[in-house]
Design an enzyme around this catalytic site. Structure first.
Site, PDB file in Angstrom:
ATOM      1  N   GLU A  67       0.812  -1.222   0.000  1.00 45.86           N
ATOM      2  CA  GLU A  67       0.000   0.000   0.000  1.00 45.86           C
ATOM      3  C   GLU A  67       0.847   1.275   0.000  1.00 45.86           C
ATOM      4  O   GLU A  67       0.509   2.252  -0.642  1.00 45.86           O
ATOM      5  CB  GLU A  67      -0.905  -0.029   1.237  1.00 45.86           C
ATOM      6  CG  GLU A  67      -2.060   0.942   1.172  1.00 45.86           C
ATOM      7  CD  GLU A  67      -3.063   0.679   2.299  1.00 45.86           C
ATOM      8  OE1 GLU A  67      -3.557  -0.454   2.397  1.00 45.86           O
ATOM      9  OE2 GLU A  67      -3.320   1.610   3.069  1.00 45.86           O
ATOM     10  N   ASP A  68       1.955   1.238   0.721  1.00 47.43           N
ATOM     11  CA  ASP A  68       2.677   2.487   0.974  1.00 47.43           C
ATOM     12  C   ASP A  68       4.109   2.541   0.455  1.00 47.43           C
ATOM     13  O   ASP A  68       4.810   3.519   0.718  1.00 47.43           O
ATOM     14  CB  ASP A  68       2.720   2.751   2.495  1.00 47.43           C
ATOM     15  CG  ASP A  68       1.334   3.057   3.050  1.00 47.43           C
ATOM     16  OD1 ASP A  68       0.515   3.595   2.292  1.00 47.43           O
ATOM     17  OD2 ASP A  68       1.080   2.753   4.222  1.00 47.43           O
TER      18      ASP A  68
END
Ligand code: ZN
Length: 186
Positions: A67-68
Protein backbone atom coordinates in the site's frame (compact mmCIF):
# COMPACT_ATOMS: atom_id res chain seq x y z
CA UNK A 1 9.38 -22.76 18.89
CA UNK A 2 10.03 -21.96 15.25
CA UNK A 3 12.00 -24.05 12.87
CA UNK A 4 15.02 -22.67 11.03
CA UNK A 5 13.05 -21.98 7.83
CA UNK A 6 10.44 -19.94 9.66
CA UNK A 7 13.05 -17.89 11.51
CA UNK A 8 14.85 -17.29 8.25
CA UNK A 9 11.64 -16.10 6.58
CA UNK A 10 10.87 -13.88 9.57
CA UNK A 11 14.23 -12.14 9.25
CA UNK A 12 13.83 -11.78 5.49
CA UNK A 13 10.44 -10.13 6.05
CA UNK A 14 11.82 -7.81 8.73
CA UNK A 15 14.64 -6.71 6.45
CA UNK A 16 12.38 -6.39 3.39
CA UNK A 17 9.94 -4.15 5.31
CA UNK A 18 12.80 -2.10 6.79
CA UNK A 19 14.32 -1.49 3.35
CA UNK A 20 10.96 -0.69 1.72
CA UNK A 21 9.89 1.73 4.47
CA UNK A 22 13.37 3.21 4.95
CA UNK A 23 12.51 6.66 3.61
CA UNK A 24 9.18 6.92 5.42
CA UNK A 25 8.30 8.50 8.72
CA UNK A 26 5.08 8.48 10.75
CA UNK A 27 3.13 11.74 10.75
CA UNK A 28 3.53 12.33 14.49
CA UNK A 29 5.54 15.13 16.08
CA UNK A 30 8.55 12.84 16.64
CA UNK A 31 8.46 11.69 12.98
CA UNK A 32 8.98 8.12 14.17
CA UNK A 33 10.60 5.82 11.55
CA UNK A 34 7.75 4.07 9.72
CA UNK A 35 9.19 0.57 10.26
CA UNK A 36 8.37 0.84 13.97
CA UNK A 37 4.69 0.52 13.02
CA UNK A 38 4.70 -2.91 11.29
CA UNK A 39 7.03 -4.20 14.03
CA UNK A 40 4.53 -3.01 16.65
CA UNK A 41 1.64 -4.68 14.79
CA UNK A 42 3.57 -7.99 14.76
CA UNK A 43 4.45 -7.52 18.45
CA UNK A 44 0.80 -6.94 19.43
CA UNK A 45 -0.23 -10.11 17.57
CA UNK A 46 2.48 -12.14 19.28
CA UNK A 47 2.40 -10.72 22.82
CA UNK A 48 -1.22 -9.66 23.29
CA UNK A 49 -3.04 -11.87 20.82
CA UNK A 50 -0.95 -14.99 21.49
CA UNK A 51 -0.67 -15.53 17.73
CA UNK A 52 1.87 -18.25 16.96
CA UNK A 53 1.12 -18.62 13.26
CA UNK A 54 4.17 -17.50 11.29
CA UNK A 55 2.19 -16.62 8.14
CA UNK A 56 0.19 -14.08 10.19
CA UNK A 57 3.29 -12.63 11.87
CA UNK A 58 5.07 -12.22 8.52
CA UNK A 59 1.89 -10.79 7.00
CA UNK A 60 1.91 -8.20 9.80
CA UNK A 61 5.52 -7.19 9.07
CA UNK A 62 4.63 -6.76 5.39
CA UNK A 63 1.09 -5.37 5.81
CA UNK A 64 1.81 -1.83 4.57
CA UNK A 65 4.47 -2.60 1.95
CA UNK A 66 2.12 -2.95 -1.03
CA UNK A 67 0.00 0.00 0.00
CA UNK A 68 2.68 2.49 0.97
CA UNK A 69 5.96 1.53 -0.72
CA UNK A 70 7.22 0.50 -4.15
CA UNK A 71 7.06 -3.20 -3.19
CA UNK A 72 5.36 -5.27 -5.90
CA UNK A 73 3.20 -8.40 -5.67
CA UNK A 74 5.76 -10.35 -7.69
CA UNK A 75 8.60 -9.40 -5.31
CA UNK A 76 6.54 -10.58 -2.33
CA UNK A 77 5.51 -13.77 -4.10
CA UNK A 78 9.09 -14.57 -5.03
CA UNK A 79 10.44 -14.04 -1.50
CA UNK A 80 7.54 -15.30 0.60
CA UNK A 81 5.24 -17.37 -1.63
CA UNK A 82 1.65 -17.12 -2.83
CA UNK A 83 0.00 -17.64 0.57
CA UNK A 84 1.71 -14.64 2.18
CA UNK A 85 1.17 -12.52 -0.92
CA UNK A 86 -2.57 -13.29 -0.80
CA UNK A 87 -2.67 -12.30 2.88
CA UNK A 88 -0.82 -9.01 2.29
CA UNK A 89 -3.16 -8.24 -0.62
CA UNK A 90 -6.14 -8.94 1.63
CA UNK A 91 -5.04 -6.21 4.06
CA UNK A 92 -4.11 -3.73 1.31
CA UNK A 93 -6.47 -0.92 0.28
CA UNK A 94 -7.04 -0.22 -3.40
CA UNK A 95 -5.14 3.04 -3.76
CA UNK A 96 -6.80 3.85 -7.07
CA UNK A 97 -10.00 4.60 -5.11
CA UNK A 98 -10.65 7.91 -3.36
CA UNK A 99 -9.77 7.98 0.35
CA UNK A 100 -13.33 8.21 1.66
CA UNK A 101 -14.38 5.23 -0.43
CA UNK A 102 -11.38 3.20 0.81
CA UNK A 103 -12.35 3.98 4.38
CA UNK A 104 -15.96 2.96 3.77
CA UNK A 105 -14.85 -0.26 2.07
CA UNK A 106 -12.75 -1.17 5.12
CA UNK A 107 -15.91 -1.03 7.23
CA UNK A 108 -17.97 -2.98 4.70
CA UNK A 109 -15.45 -5.74 3.95
CA UNK A 110 -13.96 -6.34 7.43
CA UNK A 111 -16.37 -9.16 8.32
CA UNK A 112 -15.57 -11.07 5.11
CA UNK A 113 -11.79 -11.23 5.56
CA UNK A 114 -9.91 -14.42 6.51
CA UNK A 115 -9.09 -15.01 10.20
CA UNK A 116 -5.45 -14.11 9.58
CA UNK A 117 -6.34 -10.86 7.83
CA UNK A 118 -8.86 -9.98 10.54
CA UNK A 119 -6.23 -10.35 13.25
CA UNK A 120 -3.66 -8.26 11.35
CA UNK A 121 -6.26 -5.56 10.76
CA UNK A 122 -7.29 -5.60 14.40
CA UNK A 123 -3.68 -5.30 15.59
CA UNK A 124 -3.18 -2.48 13.06
CA UNK A 125 -6.21 -0.60 14.42
CA UNK A 126 -4.92 -1.16 17.98
CA UNK A 127 -1.56 0.42 17.08
CA UNK A 128 -3.17 3.29 15.18
CA UNK A 129 -5.68 4.04 17.97
CA UNK A 130 -2.82 3.94 20.49
CA UNK A 131 -0.86 6.41 18.38
CA UNK A 132 -3.85 8.78 18.15
CA UNK A 133 -4.03 8.81 21.94
CA UNK A 134 -0.31 9.13 22.61
CA UNK A 135 1.28 10.76 19.61
CA UNK A 136 -1.22 11.87 16.93
CA UNK A 137 -0.27 13.23 13.47
CA UNK A 138 0.90 16.74 14.18
CA UNK A 139 -1.31 18.40 11.57
CA UNK A 140 -4.52 16.72 12.80
CA UNK A 141 -7.21 18.63 14.68
CA UNK A 142 -8.88 17.14 17.73
CA UNK A 143 -12.01 16.54 15.65
CA UNK A 144 -10.00 14.60 13.05
CA UNK A 145 -8.51 12.44 15.78
CA UNK A 146 -11.95 11.75 17.25
CA UNK A 147 -13.41 10.90 13.86
CA UNK A 148 -10.50 8.57 13.15
CA UNK A 149 -11.12 6.67 16.40
CA UNK A 150 -14.85 6.41 15.55
CA UNK A 151 -13.89 4.96 12.17
CA UNK A 152 -11.56 2.35 13.67
CA UNK A 153 -14.41 1.32 16.00
CA UNK A 154 -16.67 0.69 13.01
CA UNK A 155 -14.02 -1.35 11.18
CA UNK A 156 -13.31 -3.38 14.32
CA UNK A 157 -17.02 -4.32 14.58
CA UNK A 158 -16.46 -6.51 11.53
CA UNK A 159 -13.22 -8.01 12.90
CA UNK A 160 -14.65 -9.43 16.11
CA UNK A 161 -15.21 -13.09 16.95
CA UNK A 162 -11.72 -14.40 16.15
CA UNK A 163 -9.31 -13.29 18.88
CA UNK A 164 -10.96 -12.16 22.17
CA UNK A 165 -7.63 -11.03 23.69
CA UNK A 166 -6.99 -8.63 20.82
CA UNK A 167 -10.60 -7.41 20.92
CA UNK A 168 -10.41 -6.67 24.64
CA UNK A 169 -7.09 -4.89 24.16
CA UNK A 170 -8.57 -2.76 21.39
CA UNK A 171 -11.46 -1.77 23.69
CA UNK A 172 -8.99 -0.70 26.40
CA UNK A 173 -6.80 1.25 23.97
CA UNK A 174 -9.83 2.98 22.42
CA UNK A 175 -11.07 4.07 25.83
CA UNK A 176 -7.61 5.36 26.78
CA UNK A 177 -7.21 7.21 23.49
CA UNK A 178 -10.61 8.91 23.85
CA UNK A 179 -9.72 9.89 27.41
CA UNK A 180 -6.37 11.31 26.25
CA UNK A 181 -8.14 13.36 23.58
CA UNK A 182 -10.72 14.69 26.03
CA UNK A 183 -7.90 15.81 28.33
CA UNK A 184 -6.17 17.51 25.41
CA UNK A 185 -9.38 19.47 24.90
CA UNK A 186 -9.24 21.04 28.37
ZN1 ZN B 1 -0.59 -0.32 9.32
Amino acid sequence: MFNADEMSQFLTALKFAAVKHSNQRRKNREATPYINHPIEVAEVLWKIGGVRDMVTIIGALLHDTLEDTDATPSEIKKLFGAEILALVEEVTDDKTLPKQQRKRLQIETAAYKSSRAKQIKLADKICNAYDIGHSPPKSWSLKQCEKYLDWTEQVVLGLRGINPKLELHYDTILLEARKALSLRNK
